[in-house]
Scaffold this active site. Structure first.
Site, mmCIF file in Angstrom:
data_model
loop_
_atom_site.group_PDB
_atom_site.id
_atom_site.type_symbol
_atom_site.label_atom_id
_atom_site.label_comp_id
_atom_site.label_asym_id
_atom_site.label_seq_id
_atom_site.Cartn_x
_atom_site.Cartn_y
_atom_site.Cartn_z
ATOM 1 N N GLU A 193 5.133 8.312 0.430
ATOM 2 C CA GLU A 193 4.552 7.661 -0.810
ATOM 3 C C GLU A 193 5.863 7.421 -1.872
ATOM 4 O O GLU A 193 7.069 7.708 -1.873
ATOM 5 C CB GLU A 193 3.886 8.941 -1.851
ATOM 6 C CG GLU A 193 2.706 9.365 -0.916
ATOM 7 C CD GLU A 193 1.951 10.502 -1.896
ATOM 8 O OE1 GLU A 193 0.854 9.958 -2.750
ATOM 9 O OE2 GLU A 193 2.250 11.567 -1.883
ATOM 10 N N HIS A 194 5.469 6.347 -2.757
ATOM 11 C CA HIS A 194 6.394 5.863 -3.677
ATOM 12 C C HIS A 194 7.811 5.152 -2.687
ATOM 13 O O HIS A 194 8.873 5.165 -3.435
ATOM 14 C CB HIS A 194 7.073 6.873 -4.560
ATOM 15 C CG HIS A 194 5.829 7.640 -5.158
ATOM 16 N ND1 HIS A 194 4.905 7.238 -5.698
ATOM 17 C CD2 HIS A 194 5.769 9.116 -5.028
ATOM 18 C CE1 HIS A 194 3.918 8.111 -6.221
ATOM 19 N NE2 HIS A 194 4.530 9.279 -5.638
ATOM 20 N N ARG A 195 7.521 4.713 -1.664
ATOM 21 C CA ARG A 195 8.497 4.014 -0.671
ATOM 22 C C ARG A 195 9.699 5.092 -0.518
ATOM 23 O O ARG A 195 10.789 4.585 -0.047
ATOM 24 C CB ARG A 195 9.172 2.773 -1.437
ATOM 25 C CG ARG A 195 8.140 1.807 -1.618
ATOM 26 C CD ARG A 195 7.392 1.402 -0.265
ATOM 27 N NE ARG A 195 6.733 0.173 -0.048
ATOM 28 C CZ ARG A 195 5.334 0.323 -0.313
ATOM 29 N NH1 ARG A 195 4.581 1.414 -0.246
ATOM 30 N NH2 ARG A 195 4.470 -0.739 -0.296
ATOM 31 N N LEU A 196 9.426 6.537 -0.682
ATOM 32 C CA LEU A 196 10.505 7.416 -0.153
ATOM 33 C C LEU A 196 10.131 7.827 1.162
ATOM 34 O O LEU A 196 9.853 8.988 1.398
ATOM 35 C CB LEU A 196 10.332 8.661 -1.311
ATOM 36 C CG LEU A 196 10.714 8.217 -2.758
ATOM 37 C CD1 LEU A 196 10.428 9.580 -3.498
ATOM 38 C CD2 LEU A 196 11.939 7.432 -2.972
ATOM 39 N N ARG A 215 0.979 -1.235 0.130
ATOM 40 C CA ARG A 215 0.001 -0.020 -0.123
ATOM 41 C C ARG A 215 0.769 1.166 0.002
ATOM 42 O O ARG A 215 2.242 1.024 0.487
ATOM 43 C CB ARG A 215 -0.943 0.031 1.065
ATOM 44 C CG ARG A 215 -0.293 0.125 2.468
ATOM 45 C CD ARG A 215 -1.165 0.213 3.816
ATOM 46 N NE ARG A 215 -0.414 0.161 4.870
ATOM 47 C CZ ARG A 215 -0.214 1.334 5.598
ATOM 48 N NH1 ARG A 215 -0.784 2.359 4.996
ATOM 49 N NH2 ARG A 215 0.360 1.377 6.752
#
Length: 218
Positions: free
Chosen positions: A195-198, A15
């Site tokens: 977000e975006h695994r950042l 997610r």
């Protein structure tokens, strides 16, 4: 519930983390200040067991062990938890006082990791906390030789009833084998999902001049 669950389904579980970011300009100079803010917000969000933390220790062979305990106090001198002094964790800490703590506040998309060394609490500190516990919890501390092998749950239940009768009158005495530790931390790392695994990660490390703060790559 689906009965067609496979290991492949685990790999596809993911997610986005969208609850917020963490920026260097917003960080206090002391890690405990940010920890206190996050802990208060975890309590305000009514997370289950917001003070629950994973405690990691290492045995004489270098084998790591983890278990969950509850944080019971914190201040500038360290983070405090209580346990049976005959337990596996206590035996391991007697041999190697280094410890790692982890607070998994998943709902808020946050984690805090702590590194430090333990010192035993004074008898007075232990006694004061012990008598603040519910009476049945005090009796429960007498019942279990933590981490030892037992034949059945009935052994614990029988011992509990026996000691409840024994301590029916007056205060429950403090067991000699029950105590606590203060984790004197020298590292505290904060993780906020992004977000975006950042993700945002900041590492506080104690130095001669206070605390050094570094941003870490996610």
């Amino acid at each position: 519930m689906s009965t067609n669950f496979t290991l492949q389904d685990i790999a596809s579980l993911r997610r986005e983390y969208t609850r917020g970011g963490l920026r260097r300009k917003d960080l206090p100079e002391q890690p405990l200040a940010l920890f206190e803010t996050w802990l208060r917000q975890a309590c305000d969000a009514q997370l289950p067991d917001p003070t629950a933390m994973t405690v990691a220790t290492v045995d004489e062979q270098g084998q790591p062990y983890q278990r969950i305990v509850l944080l019971k106090h914190y201040d500038d001198s360290g983070l405090v938890f209580y346990t049976n002094l005959g337990s596996r964790k206590a035996q391991q800490l007697a041999n190697n006082p280094r410890i790692s703590l982890h607070f998994p506040w998943h709902f808020l998309e946050r984690q805090v990791m702590v590194l430090g060394e333990v010192e035993k609490l004074s008898p007075l500190e232990v006694l004061k906390y012990f008598h603040s516990r519910p009476r049945d919890s005090q009796i429960g501390a007498w019942v279990s030789r933590q981490s030892s092998r037992i034949s059945a749950r009935g052994v614990l239940e029988g011992k509990f009833l026996e000691l409840k009768q024994k301590f029916q009158q007056g205060e429950v005495p403090l067991p000699s084998f029950w105590g606590g530790y203060r984790v004197k931390f020298y590292t505290m790392e904060f993780w906020q999902g992004g977000e975006h695994r950042l993700h945002d990660r900041f590492l506080y490390q104690r130095s001669d001049n206070g605390w050094k703060i570094d941003r870490l790559a996610p």
